[in-house]
Design a protein around this motif. Structure first.
Motif, PDB file in Angstrom:
ATOM      1  N   GLU A  74       7.556  27.266  13.673  1.00  0.00           N
ATOM      2  CA  GLU A  74       6.143  27.339  13.917  1.00  0.00           C
ATOM      3  C   GLU A  74       6.026  26.355  15.573  1.00  0.00           C
ATOM      4  O   GLU A  74       5.118  26.277  16.040  1.00  0.00           O
ATOM      5  N   LEU A  75       6.955  25.124  15.390  1.00  0.00           N
ATOM      6  CA  LEU A  75       6.823  24.598  16.138  1.00  0.00           C
ATOM      7  C   LEU A  75       6.765  25.564  18.016  1.00  0.00           C
ATOM      8  O   LEU A  75       6.347  25.083  18.354  1.00  0.00           O
ATOM      9  N   SER A  76       7.970  26.351  17.941  1.00  0.00           N
ATOM     10  CA  SER A  76       8.030  27.023  18.835  1.00  0.00           C
ATOM     11  C   SER A  76       6.838  27.699  19.027  1.00  0.00           C
ATOM     12  O   SER A  76       5.903  28.032  20.830  1.00  0.00           O
ATOM     13  N   LEU A  77       6.050  28.667  18.456  1.00  0.00           N
ATOM     14  CA  LEU A  77       4.843  29.108  19.017  1.00  0.00           C
ATOM     15  C   LEU A  77       4.149  28.748  19.376  1.00  0.00           C
ATOM     16  O   LEU A  77       2.710  28.964  19.958  1.00  0.00           O
ATOM     17  N   ALA A  78       3.613  27.029  18.708  1.00  0.00           N
ATOM     18  CA  ALA A  78       2.828  26.103  18.366  1.00  0.00           C
ATOM     19  C   ALA A  78       2.520  25.219  19.856  1.00  0.00           C
ATOM     20  O   ALA A  78       2.096  25.459  21.414  1.00  0.00           O
ATOM     21  N   LEU A  79       3.675  25.699  20.393  1.00  0.00           N
ATOM     22  CA  LEU A  79       4.315  24.829  22.262  1.00  0.00           C
ATOM     23  C   LEU A  79       3.772  26.800  23.290  1.00  0.00           C
ATOM     24  O   LEU A  79       3.844  26.381  24.113  1.00  0.00           O
ATOM     25  N   GLY A  80       4.006  27.934  22.614  1.00  0.00           N
ATOM     26  CA  GLY A  80       3.491  28.493  23.401  1.00  0.00           C
ATOM     27  C   GLY A  80       4.959  29.265  24.055  1.00  0.00           C
ATOM     28  O   GLY A  80       4.703  30.304  24.545  1.00  0.00           O
ATOM     29  N   PHE A  81       6.202  29.557  22.917  1.00  0.00           N
ATOM     30  CA  PHE A  81       6.656  30.289  23.470  1.00  0.00           C
ATOM     31  C   PHE A  81       6.460  30.920  22.369  1.00  0.00           C
ATOM     32  O   PHE A  81       6.223  31.297  21.640  1.00  0.00           O
ATOM     33  N   ALA A  82       7.008  32.444  23.429  1.00  0.00           N
ATOM     34  CA  ALA A  82       6.998  34.126  22.465  1.00  0.00           C
ATOM     35  C   ALA A  82       8.281  33.978  21.104  1.00  0.00           C
ATOM     36  O   ALA A  82       6.853  34.176  20.199  1.00  0.00           O
ATOM     37  N   ASN A  83       8.697  33.111  21.047  1.00  0.00           N
ATOM     38  CA  ASN A  83       9.656  33.065  19.549  1.00  0.00           C
ATOM     39  C   ASN A  83      10.239  32.160  19.619  1.00  0.00           C
ATOM     40  O   ASN A  83      10.713  30.975  20.642  1.00  0.00           O
ATOM     41  N   HIS A  84      10.614  32.181  18.390  1.00  0.00           N
ATOM     42  CA  HIS A  84      12.286  31.285  18.589  1.00  0.00           C
ATOM     43  C   HIS A  84      12.753  31.309  19.205  1.00  0.00           C
ATOM     44  O   HIS A  84      13.564  30.015  19.572  1.00  0.00           O
ATOM     45  N   SER A  85      13.710  32.472  19.382  1.00  0.00           N
ATOM     46  CA  SER A  85      14.708  32.444  20.460  1.00  0.00           C
ATOM     47  C   SER A  85      14.190  32.105  21.380  1.00  0.00           C
ATOM     48  O   SER A  85      14.947  31.348  22.177  1.00  0.00           O
ATOM     49  N   HIS A  86      13.069  31.850  22.311  1.00  0.00           N
ATOM     50  CA  HIS A  86      12.901  31.917  23.376  1.00  0.00           C
ATOM     51  C   HIS A  86      13.007  30.179  23.764  1.00  0.00           C
ATOM     52  O   HIS A  86      13.665  29.922  24.379  1.00  0.00           O
ATOM     53  N   PHE A  87      12.300  29.744  22.951  1.00  0.00           N
ATOM     54  CA  PHE A  87      12.600  28.450  22.534  1.00  0.00           C
ATOM     55  C   PHE A  87      13.975  27.325  22.585  1.00  0.00           C
ATOM     56  O   PHE A  87      14.000  26.769  23.317  1.00  0.00           O
ATOM     57  N   SER A  88      15.001  28.289  21.506  1.00  0.00           N
ATOM     58  CA  SER A  88      16.343  27.030  21.694  1.00  0.00           C
ATOM     59  C   SER A  88      16.760  27.729  22.547  1.00  0.00           C
ATOM     60  O   SER A  88      17.523  26.616  23.070  1.00  0.00           O
ATOM     61  N   ALA A  89      16.699  29.076  23.437  1.00  0.00           N
ATOM     62  CA  ALA A  89      17.278  29.219  24.973  1.00  0.00           C
ATOM     63  C   ALA A  89      16.799  28.443  25.744  1.00  0.00           C
ATOM     64  O   ALA A  89      17.516  28.106  26.098  1.00  0.00           O
ATOM     65  N   SER A  90      15.580  28.353  25.851  1.00  0.00           N
ATOM     66  CA  SER A  90      15.286  27.093  26.926  1.00  0.00           C
ATOM     67  C   SER A  90      15.348  26.350  26.455  1.00  0.00           C
ATOM     68  O   SER A  90      16.043  24.704  27.504  1.00  0.00           O
ATOM     69  N   PHE A  91      15.670  25.481  25.593  1.00  0.00           N
ATOM     70  CA  PHE A  91      15.499  24.366  24.961  1.00  0.00           C
ATOM     71  C   PHE A  91      17.642  24.057  25.290  1.00  0.00           C
ATOM     72  O   PHE A  91      17.509  23.049  25.794  1.00  0.00           O
ATOM     73  N   ARG A  92      18.081  25.128  25.191  1.00  0.00           N
ATOM     74  CA  ARG A  92      19.479  24.710  25.385  1.00  0.00           C
ATOM     75  C   ARG A  92      19.871  24.601  26.507  1.00  0.00           C
ATOM     76  O   ARG A  92      20.716  23.641  27.049  1.00  0.00           O
ATOM     77  N   ARG A  93      19.006  25.939  28.154  1.00  0.00           N
ATOM     78  CA  ARG A  93      19.725  25.356  29.182  1.00  0.00           C
ATOM     79  C   ARG A  93      18.568  24.451  29.819  1.00  0.00           C
ATOM     80  O   ARG A  93      19.738  23.657  30.333  1.00  0.00           O
ATOM     81  N   ALA A  94      17.874  23.382  29.028  1.00  0.00           N
ATOM     82  CA  ALA A  94      17.045  22.425  29.283  1.00  0.00           C
ATOM     83  C   ALA A  94      18.741  21.461  28.882  1.00  0.00           C
ATOM     84  O   ALA A  94      18.190  20.622  30.279  1.00  0.00           O
ATOM     85  N   PHE A  95      19.190  21.070  27.797  1.00  0.00           N
ATOM     86  CA  PHE A  95      19.460  19.622  27.587  1.00  0.00           C
ATOM     87  C   PHE A  95      20.633  20.221  27.181  1.00  0.00           C
ATOM     88  O   PHE A  95      20.837  18.621  26.294  1.00  0.00           O
ATOM     89  N   GLY A  96      21.327  21.157  27.104  1.00  0.00           N
ATOM     90  CA  GLY A  96      22.977  21.900  26.778  1.00  0.00           C
ATOM     91  C   GLY A  96      22.811  21.641  25.332  1.00  0.00           C
ATOM     92  O   GLY A  96      24.294  21.739  25.114  1.00  0.00           O
ATOM     93  N   VAL A  97      21.702  21.754  24.715  1.00  0.00           N
ATOM     94  CA  VAL A  97      22.217  21.453  23.117  1.00  0.00           C
ATOM     95  C   VAL A  97      21.007  22.211  22.572  1.00  0.00           C
ATOM     96  O   VAL A  97      20.180  22.486  22.929  1.00  0.00           O
ATOM     97  N   PRO A  98      21.513  23.192  21.672  1.00  0.00           N
ATOM     98  CA  PRO A  98      20.217  23.606  20.735  1.00  0.00           C
ATOM     99  C   PRO A  98      19.398  22.196  20.205  1.00  0.00           C
ATOM    100  O   PRO A  98      19.610  21.350  20.164  1.00  0.00           O
ATOM    101  N   PRO A  99      18.385  23.462  19.750  1.00  0.00           N
ATOM    102  CA  PRO A  99      17.608  22.013  19.025  1.00  0.00           C
ATOM    103  C   PRO A  99      17.840  21.333  17.490  1.00  0.00           C
ATOM    104  O   PRO A  99      17.440  20.421  17.376  1.00  0.00           O
ATOM    105  N   SER A 100      18.962  22.472  16.883  1.00  0.00           N
ATOM    106  CA  SER A 100      18.861  22.663  15.403  1.00  0.00           C
ATOM    107  C   SER A 100      20.504  21.029  15.625  1.00  0.00           C
ATOM    108  O   SER A 100      20.013  20.219  14.752  1.00  0.00           O
TER     109      SER A 100
END
Length: 99
Positions: free
Chosen positions: A53-79
């Motif tokens: 829900e959060l990833s879609l609300a922020l404009g990411f295509a899906n959860h996977s796209h959000f998680s991959a972007s998050f991991r690239r930026a911060f070095g850890v997954p959102p979980s």
């Protein structure tokens, strides 16, 4: 959209992108991604909504796209942030982004 923004600024999309990158050092796409990722930090830590829900609300295509972007930026997954949220970690992560 990029076209609407360029039109509002009375310039071409190409020129807008070029000037934006010259001034900020980032592409418009990268800038928006960083803004969305920064906006995601507190909601991820708060655990109030699902990551999908959060990833879609922020404009990411899906959860996977959000998680991959998050991991690239911060070095850890959102979980990881969900498991160990703290103010210190949030402040450290928000400083990683150049925006």
């Amino acid at each position: 959209s990029l076209e609407m923004l360029a039109e509002a600024l009375f310039t071409s999309p190409y020129h807008l992108c070029r000037v934006f990158r010259q001034e900020t050092g980032l592409t418009i796409h990268n800038y928006l991604n960083q803004m969305r990722l920064r906006a995601s930090l507190e909601p991820v830590a708060a655990k109030e909504t699902s990551l999908t829900e959060l990833s879609l609300a922020l404009g990411f295509a899906n959860h996977s796209h959000f998680s991959a972007s998050f991991r690239r930026a911060f070095g850890v997954p959102p979980s990881h942030l969900r498991q160990k949220p703290s103010t210190a970690i949030l402040q450290k992560m928000s400083k990683i982004l150049t925006v």
